[in-house]
Design a protein around this motif. Structure first.
Motif, PDB file in Angstrom:
ATOM      1  N   GLU C  55       3.057   8.354  10.099  1.00  0.00           N
ATOM      2  CA  GLU C  55       3.522   7.355   9.121  1.00  0.00           C
ATOM      3  C   GLU C  55       3.595   5.955   9.748  1.00  0.00           C
ATOM      4  O   GLU C  55       4.412   5.121   9.349  1.00  0.00           O
ATOM      5  CB  GLU C  55       4.878   7.752   8.520  1.00  0.00           C
ATOM      6  CG  GLU C  55       4.852   9.149   7.891  1.00  0.00           C
ATOM      7  CD  GLU C  55       6.174   9.527   7.245  1.00  0.00           C
ATOM      8  OE1 GLU C  55       6.706   8.694   6.474  1.00  0.00           O
ATOM      9  OE2 GLU C  55       6.657  10.655   7.494  1.00  0.00           O
ATOM     10  N   HIS C  56       2.747   5.702  10.728  1.00  0.00           N
ATOM     11  CA  HIS C  56       2.715   4.436  11.471  1.00  0.00           C
ATOM     12  C   HIS C  56       4.088   4.114  12.078  1.00  0.00           C
ATOM     13  O   HIS C  56       4.406   2.948  12.337  1.00  0.00           O
ATOM     14  CB  HIS C  56       2.276   3.266  10.582  1.00  0.00           C
ATOM     15  CG  HIS C  56       1.017   3.502   9.815  1.00  0.00           C
ATOM     16  ND1 HIS C  56      -0.054   4.206  10.319  1.00  0.00           N
ATOM     17  CD2 HIS C  56       0.629   3.106   8.562  1.00  0.00           C
ATOM     18  CE1 HIS C  56      -1.024   4.256   9.412  1.00  0.00           C
ATOM     19  NE2 HIS C  56      -0.635   3.602   8.341  1.00  0.00           N
ATOM     20  N   THR C  59       8.798   5.540   8.955  1.00  0.00           N
ATOM     21  CA  THR C  59       9.321   6.526   8.026  1.00  0.00           C
ATOM     22  C   THR C  59      10.383   5.874   7.148  1.00  0.00           C
ATOM     23  O   THR C  59      10.899   4.802   7.455  1.00  0.00           O
ATOM     24  CB  THR C  59       9.977   7.691   8.794  1.00  0.00           C
ATOM     25  OG1 THR C  59      11.057   7.145   9.553  1.00  0.00           O
ATOM     26  CG2 THR C  59       8.987   8.355   9.737  1.00  0.00           C
ATOM     27  N   LYS C  81      -1.999   2.581   5.871  1.00  0.00           N
ATOM     28  CA  LYS C  81      -2.069   3.316   4.597  1.00  0.00           C
ATOM     29  C   LYS C  81      -1.327   2.575   3.488  1.00  0.00           C
ATOM     30  O   LYS C  81      -0.229   2.069   3.690  1.00  0.00           O
ATOM     31  CB  LYS C  81      -1.452   4.706   4.762  1.00  0.00           C
ATOM     32  CG  LYS C  81      -2.366   5.693   5.475  1.00  0.00           C
ATOM     33  CD  LYS C  81      -1.644   7.029   5.632  1.00  0.00           C
ATOM     34  CE  LYS C  81      -2.070   7.718   6.916  1.00  0.00           C
ATOM     35  NZ  LYS C  81      -0.926   8.281   7.669  1.00  0.00           N
ATOM     36  N   GLU C  83       0.305   3.674   1.038  1.00  0.00           N
ATOM     37  CA  GLU C  83       1.634   4.179   0.695  1.00  0.00           C
ATOM     38  C   GLU C  83       2.699   3.627   1.642  1.00  0.00           C
ATOM     39  O   GLU C  83       3.856   3.453   1.254  1.00  0.00           O
ATOM     40  CB  GLU C  83       1.640   5.714   0.689  1.00  0.00           C
ATOM     41  CG  GLU C  83       1.419   6.321   2.071  1.00  0.00           C
ATOM     42  CD  GLU C  83       1.137   7.809   2.021  1.00  0.00           C
ATOM     43  OE1 GLU C  83      -0.031   8.153   1.767  1.00  0.00           O
ATOM     44  OE2 GLU C  83       2.063   8.596   2.242  1.00  0.00           O
ATOM     45  N   ILE C  84       2.300   3.348   2.879  1.00  0.00           N
ATOM     46  CA  ILE C  84       3.265   2.749   3.817  1.00  0.00           C
ATOM     47  C   ILE C  84       3.488   1.281   3.452  1.00  0.00           C
ATOM     48  O   ILE C  84       4.606   0.763   3.531  1.00  0.00           O
ATOM     49  CB  ILE C  84       2.778   2.898   5.273  1.00  0.00           C
ATOM     50  CG1 ILE C  84       2.505   4.371   5.606  1.00  0.00           C
ATOM     51  CG2 ILE C  84       3.792   2.292   6.241  1.00  0.00           C
ATOM     52  CD1 ILE C  84       3.730   5.260   5.549  1.00  0.00           C
ATOM     53  N   ARG C  87       5.875   1.188   0.688  1.00  0.00           N
ATOM     54  CA  ARG C  87       7.218   1.502   1.168  1.00  0.00           C
ATOM     55  C   ARG C  87       7.864   0.277   1.846  1.00  0.00           C
ATOM     56  O   ARG C  87       9.043  -0.014   1.620  1.00  0.00           O
ATOM     57  CB  ARG C  87       7.103   2.662   2.155  1.00  0.00           C
ATOM     58  CG  ARG C  87       8.408   3.197   2.659  1.00  0.00           C
ATOM     59  CD  ARG C  87       8.185   4.213   3.762  1.00  0.00           C
ATOM     60  NE  ARG C  87       7.605   5.459   3.281  1.00  0.00           N
ATOM     61  CZ  ARG C  87       7.141   6.425   4.091  1.00  0.00           C
ATOM     62  NH1 ARG C  87       7.162   6.262   5.408  1.00  0.00           N
ATOM     63  NH2 ARG C  87       6.631   7.521   3.578  1.00  0.00           N
TER      64      ARG C  87
END
Lengths: 248, 248, 248, 248
Positions: C55-56, C59, C81, C83-84, C87
């Motif tokens: 998750e790079h 998290t 990504k 999605e990250i 977030r």
């Protein structure tokens, strides 16, 4: 057809009478050159006013018939009467545009409109300036390229003691190591203020095409909006939208 | 004579086909009403585009020939394809104006341009709204009074999750206790974005004179400036103004 | 005693593994140097995260415990990504500070927060930069002089395609003829974003005292405010302040 | 440990001596109440000054030892001497914070700092006000909710003739149909200015917890930054970064 924008070009008009170096470049005064290139546009009509005229040429009637006032001053800022500064300020707040050029940064009217000292750094060695367009969606950037150069200028550098501009149109680079927010816009009351720093009394900067484009764009941007309020200084007591009970 | 401003009015055009309450007020779709009053101006020419057309009616060619895009969406924001959102964003950054209306606050394109959630509070009881003019030097305030009222509206209230507007033209008051930054301007790249909240699919707000004035003013304000850059996404390597030695 | 500011320094951490010129200057990675000088302050505690961690390294739990995220990326922006990015954006809107450094201007997260292309001009010849303090009332100007110089830099020049900064702290001058808004602040949702351009992977800029001061000031400025809202993305329907009749 | 913020609370202190309705609420003067709740904070130390003291209590020495000046005036704005206004303005430009409360909108010092008329609409019927937090990333929103209510107020309504705030923290809603930009921030020179409208001499508003929180937050935000420049009014001639030839 839309009414023409009525511009009054104000000049202190002192060093054009006494300084050889100025007379050579602007023999009839800087105001004549500015009024000249502006007046060549079909949507603009110009007149001029100078410090040594009665009321500095800025009578109530002249101001009432001015859409945009252009200000050049340099040596005699302190000779401008406070009552005329009050009058110009009121007229700006009620909708007249104000364009302040170069050494006008230290004029009473600009400092009045800004609320700050308007001080800056300077150097006069004839160095090169690059004027970079920053707010490229702004009408004052119309017709310009990514930057333009002025071969010889007086340097005006940061920190320029002004309120943060509402719109920052240009930032200048100087050969000698400085930067400057050289094209700045503010809304004040119903009026608009544009400061443009490039220009000088002994250099032919106001004959340069891009500089003329900037000032012409500035006039069109600063022209009044026909919106609400005729006098911004009113502080009216007003009724509520409808009656209501206040329980205490 | 100046070229006309080419406006494309985009509408999701869904609830006008299925909801009685909407059909009654906007039988041919909200886009037709907006295109109608805009097109009545001699300086504006309009076309329309809707969600269910191929490419949502927003082909590369349509966008290339659009000066200002007006956006109405409500129920089907998620059906707008990401590639079309990308395309519209690029076109705005390269100079096209974008006017987002009412429920368009949650459209993909508005959230993309803002970088924020664009959420707000709402209530639908038909209360009264007063739209107050705040930036009275702004061209979008042209022809308006100090405020205007809309008798029945859906309430949109703060906190509105947007970046601070570059220019805040209107703030609305609602009977039920809320305020809203209802007219907001931003510059993005070479383009301009105007959000105006007043409007609704089951209320005749887009027939109201002042609302039509605001949107018409918005179109004129958002029309592109013919300035520097043809493609804002370039990231060019550039040479220095002149050669110099770097001592390390 | 006030709680410490929890900083996460994120680094792509790729060229430090492969490029000799980078390894020589930042043998353990740029993130380690930044976390080092920040962590030396009694009010700051740091951790690091990198692209190749799960998750790079970002998290949900790490982000929930991060007050300010510092972002360095360069070669592998496209590998982050989506999605990250989603977030991180949500976390910024809900209050986390974000400081983006140098080549991070082209990161997905910065472009997401800005809504613009974030393109610029560049040149890598090792020229001199002068960073001028413009907003001298700003906390990020704390402890600095009127300007500071960086002897050898990669040039980043205007026009920088960003929204007008809410606060413009620094403007840089470059030997080769460019200017740059090098220190820019924005409020986005409950969060704050600071972009600072000076820095480079093959130059020891992050060891320079003034640069460290700027980034440390930036962390303190960007630390969250304990104010209203826990989730900016809510769009609640709300009741009126009191009941009222609507006449139609 | 950080030095304490030195606050001077200035009050015209006239109606507290003559008006029964004021004496009942603020028997020792509004300044005493404000100095009281501010001084209860461990990081703030206060003193007071009033119109009828020599030099209005604002000697050069007092100002030199003031980090933040709070201004309350109402009936006697015209009695404040211009030379003291000049002195306060210089001190603000050189870094002192200025917080202007309620009827201080028409004080000479606020109008001087703004450059505008600072007029507004008003009504005194004791209606309800809701203060909405708009810039929720701002330190002045610390500890507050999404809005707070003041049960009985004097209404201050738009259009408020001020420059666009650099940061707009609060917008107020009034029962009677008006909105107001009630919490506004500006940077001026090295100093910061915060205007907060809620408050009144015959209403116990300065005893309300949220109002005290706002003013306390304002003090912390407006405290000076220890940055560049000791005197913003200098306009120095400066040398170039290095010698260069100018070809003419």
């Amino acid at each position: 057809m839309a009414a023409k924008i009525r511009v009054t070009v104000w000049n202190e008009f002192r060093h054009e009478k006494t300084h050889e170096a100025v007379i050579k470049v602007y023999p009839e005064g800087i105001h004549k050159v500015i009024a000249g290139f502006l007046g060549a546009n079909p949507d603009i009509v110009t007149r001029t006013a100078t410090l040594d005229e009665p009321e500095h040429g800025l009578t109530t009637e002249v101001l009432a018939n001015t859409d945009v006032l252009i200000w050049w001053g340099h040596m005699a800022h302190h000779e401008v009467k406070d009552e005329i500064v009050d009058r110009v300020q009121q007229r700006v707040l009620n909708g007249m545009g104000l364009i302040v050029l170069h050494s006008g940064h230290f004029s009473k009217i600009f400092r009045r409109m800004m609320g700050t000292s308007c001080s800056l750094r300077w150097r006069e060695v004839g160095e090169r300036e690059r004027v970079w367009a920053i707010d490229v969606a702004h009408p004052i950037a119309e017709g310009l390229g990514e930057y333009f150069e002025i071969p010889h200028v007086e340097m005006y550098g940061e920190r320029f003691d002004i309120p943060q501009p509402d719109e920052l149109v240009f930032i200048s680079w100087y050969q000698g190591g400085e930067v400057f927010r050289s094209g700045c816009c503010w809304h004040r009351g119903k009026g608009k203020v544009f400061y443009f720093s490039s220009g000088h009394e002994t250099l032919p900067i106001y004959y340069q095409k891009e500089v003329q484009q900037v000032i012409t764009n500035g006039v069109r941007w600063a022209a009044p909006v026909n919106g609400p309020y005729s006098d911004m200084s009113r502080c009216p007591m007003v009724p509520a939208i409808e009656e209501f009970e206040v329980e205490k």
